[in-house]
Design an enzyme around this catalytic site. Sequence first.
Site, PDB file in Angstrom:
ATOM      1  N   CYS A   1      30.540  34.674  36.394  1.00  0.00           N
ATOM      2  CA  CYS A   1      30.936  34.058  37.662  1.00  0.00           C
ATOM      3  C   CYS A   1      29.780  34.006  38.657  1.00  0.00           C
ATOM      4  CB  CYS A   1      32.100  34.833  38.277  1.00  0.00           C
ATOM      5  SG  CYS A   1      33.537  34.977  37.204  1.00  0.00           S
TER       6      CYS A   1
ATOM      7  N   TRP B   1      50.950  35.094  64.482  1.00  0.00           N
ATOM      8  CA  TRP B   1      51.608  34.695  63.235  1.00  0.00           C
ATOM      9  C   TRP B   1      50.525  34.274  62.264  1.00  0.00           C
ATOM     10  CZ3 TRP B   1      56.464  34.968  61.320  1.00  0.00           C
ATOM     11  CH2 TRP B   1      57.503  35.302  62.211  1.00  0.00           C
TER      12      TRP B   1
ATOM     13  N   ASN C   1      38.338  41.687  32.342  1.00  0.00           N
ATOM     14  CA  ASN C   1      38.123  43.126  32.498  1.00  0.00           C
ATOM     15  C   ASN C   1      39.435  43.904  32.375  1.00  0.00           C
ATOM     16  OD1 ASN C   1      35.225  44.024  33.258  1.00  0.00           O
ATOM     17  ND2 ASN C   1      35.494  42.074  34.324  1.00  0.00           N
TER      18      ASN C   1
ATOM     19  N   TYR D   1      47.520  42.668  62.304  1.00  0.00           N
ATOM     20  CA  TYR D   1      47.200  41.685  63.338  1.00  0.00           C
ATOM     21  C   TYR D   1      46.336  42.302  64.426  1.00  0.00           C
ATOM     22  CZ  TYR D   1      47.512  39.347  67.800  1.00  0.00           C
ATOM     23  OH  TYR D   1      47.174  38.786  69.017  1.00  0.00           O
TER      24      TYR D   1
ATOM     25  N   VAL E   1      29.221  37.161  14.465  1.00  0.00           N
ATOM     26  CA  VAL E   1      30.241  37.281  13.432  1.00  0.00           C
ATOM     27  C   VAL E   1      30.617  35.872  12.979  1.00  0.00           C
ATOM     28  CG1 VAL E   1      32.602  38.008  12.922  1.00  0.00           C
ATOM     29  CG2 VAL E   1      31.094  39.490  14.258  1.00  0.00           C
TER      30      VAL E   1
ATOM     31  N   GLU F   1      27.246  41.214  19.394  1.00  0.00           N
ATOM     32  CA  GLU F   1      27.028  40.244  20.465  1.00  0.00           C
ATOM     33  C   GLU F   1      25.931  39.281  20.033  1.00  0.00           C
ATOM     34  OE1 GLU F   1      26.508  37.748  23.344  1.00  0.00           O
ATOM     35  OE2 GLU F   1      28.242  39.101  23.338  1.00  0.00           O
TER      36      GLU F   1
ATOM     37  N   ASP G   1      38.576  35.320  27.765  1.00  0.00           N
ATOM     38  CA  ASP G   1      38.667  33.862  27.807  1.00  0.00           C
ATOM     39  C   ASP G   1      39.149  33.237  26.509  1.00  0.00           C
ATOM     40  OD1 ASP G   1      37.620  34.253  30.295  1.00  0.00           O
ATOM     41  OD2 ASP G   1      35.694  33.280  29.910  1.00  0.00           O
TER      42      ASP G   1
END
Length: 467
Positions: free
Chosen positions: A54, A447, A318, A439, A91, A44, A296
Site C-alpha cells: 500500500c 452534530w 495481516n 465533540y 512454488v 518467496e 489477496d
Amino acid sequence: MSMNRVNSRAERLVVIGGDATGMSAASQARRLRGPDELEIVAFERGHFTSYSACGIPYWVGGDVTERDRLIARTPQEHRERAIDLRMRTEVTEIDVAGQRVRARGVDTGAESWTSYDKLVIATGARPIRPEMPGADAPGVHGVQTLDDGQSLLDTLARTRGRRAVVVGAGYIGVEMAEALINRGYEVTVLNRGKEPMSTLDPDMGRLVHRAMEGLGITMVNDTAVTKVLTGDDGRVRAVVTEDAEYPADVVVLGIGVRPETALAKAAGLPLGGHGGLLTDLAMRVRGHENIWAGGDCVEVLDLVSGQERHIALGTHANKHGQVIGSNVGGGYATFPGVVGTAVSKVCDLEIARTGLREKDARRVGLQFETVTIESTSRAGYYPGSSPMTVKMLAERRTGRLLGVQIVGREGAAKRVDIAAVALTAGLTVEQMTALDLGYAPPFSPVWDPVLVAARKAAVKVRPTEQP
C-alpha cells in the site's frame, strides 16, 4: 529432490508467499509452537518479505524516501525466529494427495519437492494486464510488489520523456497519478468508468475527478484502451483508445488485481466466482483439513450483502495471517468477514467508503434510500473548517445502514470508521443518531457529519403513515 526433515519428530508447516499473510501466519505459529514441535519452511519468489504494498505509490511519489522503510521485517529477521525462509524460490506445483510442493529457484532453475503436514497458501494477487497488443512492452508497469515498484522507479530514472499514462482510476490508478505528478510528469488517466474511483458511486466520484484535474491531471472517462504502441526500440510510445492516441514515455496499469490462484486451481482447490480461494471462518480451505489460505488470494464474506467478494487490502491480509497462525499453532481464531472499508487521498482530498454502493445493493436485491449531505470538518466558526460530503445508504423500512461514502478534506477519511463499526454491529440509521461521539469545536460540528446523514436517512426510511 530430497524431502528430508530437519527434525523428524516435528510437524512441518509450508508457507507459499512471504508477504503479509504468509509471514504473519508463520510468525504467529512460531510464537505458539517452538522449532522442536513445528518446523516452518516458507517460499518467496521475490526479493522482499513483510512489506507494505500500500505504500508503493508514496515511495514512487517521494513521500517515502527509502524503499526499506516499507519493509516491516527482513528475511534475516524471520530466519532468526527459526523460520526456514527461502527467497527467490517459486512454488510451481501443489501435490495435495502427496502433501508436498514443488519449488524452483528463480535464478538457478533448480527444482525440488518439499513435504508438508500443514500448508498455507498466501500467493497474493497480480495486476490485471489487458489482453491487447503491447500490454507487456518495456515501460508498461503493474504496481503490486516492491519488485514492481523498483522496476517502475528504474524506468523513470532512465526515461527522458515526461509523459505518463495511467490506465484505470481505482485506488492504485489515482494514487499513482498523483505520485507521477509529484515527480514532474504530465499525467493522463484513462478510465473505463463514468468517473474515477469505481468503489464510489459516480456522484461521489465526480468530486474526486475535480480534485484530480485541480492537480493538473488530465482525466479521460468512458474510454477503453485498445492497444499500446511501441517505438523502434521496442519501448512504449503511446496508448491508443477507441477514439484517440495518447503519447506515453511510461505507462502504469491501475486497472485492479486478480487473485493469484493458478497454483491452487491446478491443484483442484475450490475457487469462488471472483477467482479467489474459498475458506471457512478459520481460514481453512474448504474441504481440506490441513490447508489454509489468506490475503489477496482468497474471497471473503461481505457482512452487509451476505455474499463472497474479493478485496485486496493489507489490513485483511495481516488479520488472515494472525488467524491462520493461531489455528496452525494449536490455538483458535476466526475471521468472520468484512464490510468493505477503504480510504485514500488525492492531494489533500480524502476519500472513504464502507459497505455497499447503490449498484451493490441493487445486485443483491435490497431496496434502499440514499441521502447526501454537505457539512464541515469542524465547527463552522472554528479556524480551518473545511467542507465534507457524506452519502449514506439505508435499507427501506428496516432502516439498516447499508453503506457510507465520504469525500472531504481534513478528518474526512477516518470518519468512515464510525460507519464501519455501525455496519459490523448491524445498526439502523435511527440507532446511529444516538451514538455518543466525541465533540469539541476543533474536531467536529456539534452534530458530526455522519450523524447528520443518519438523521436525514432515518426520516427518509420511515414507512409513511396510512390515513
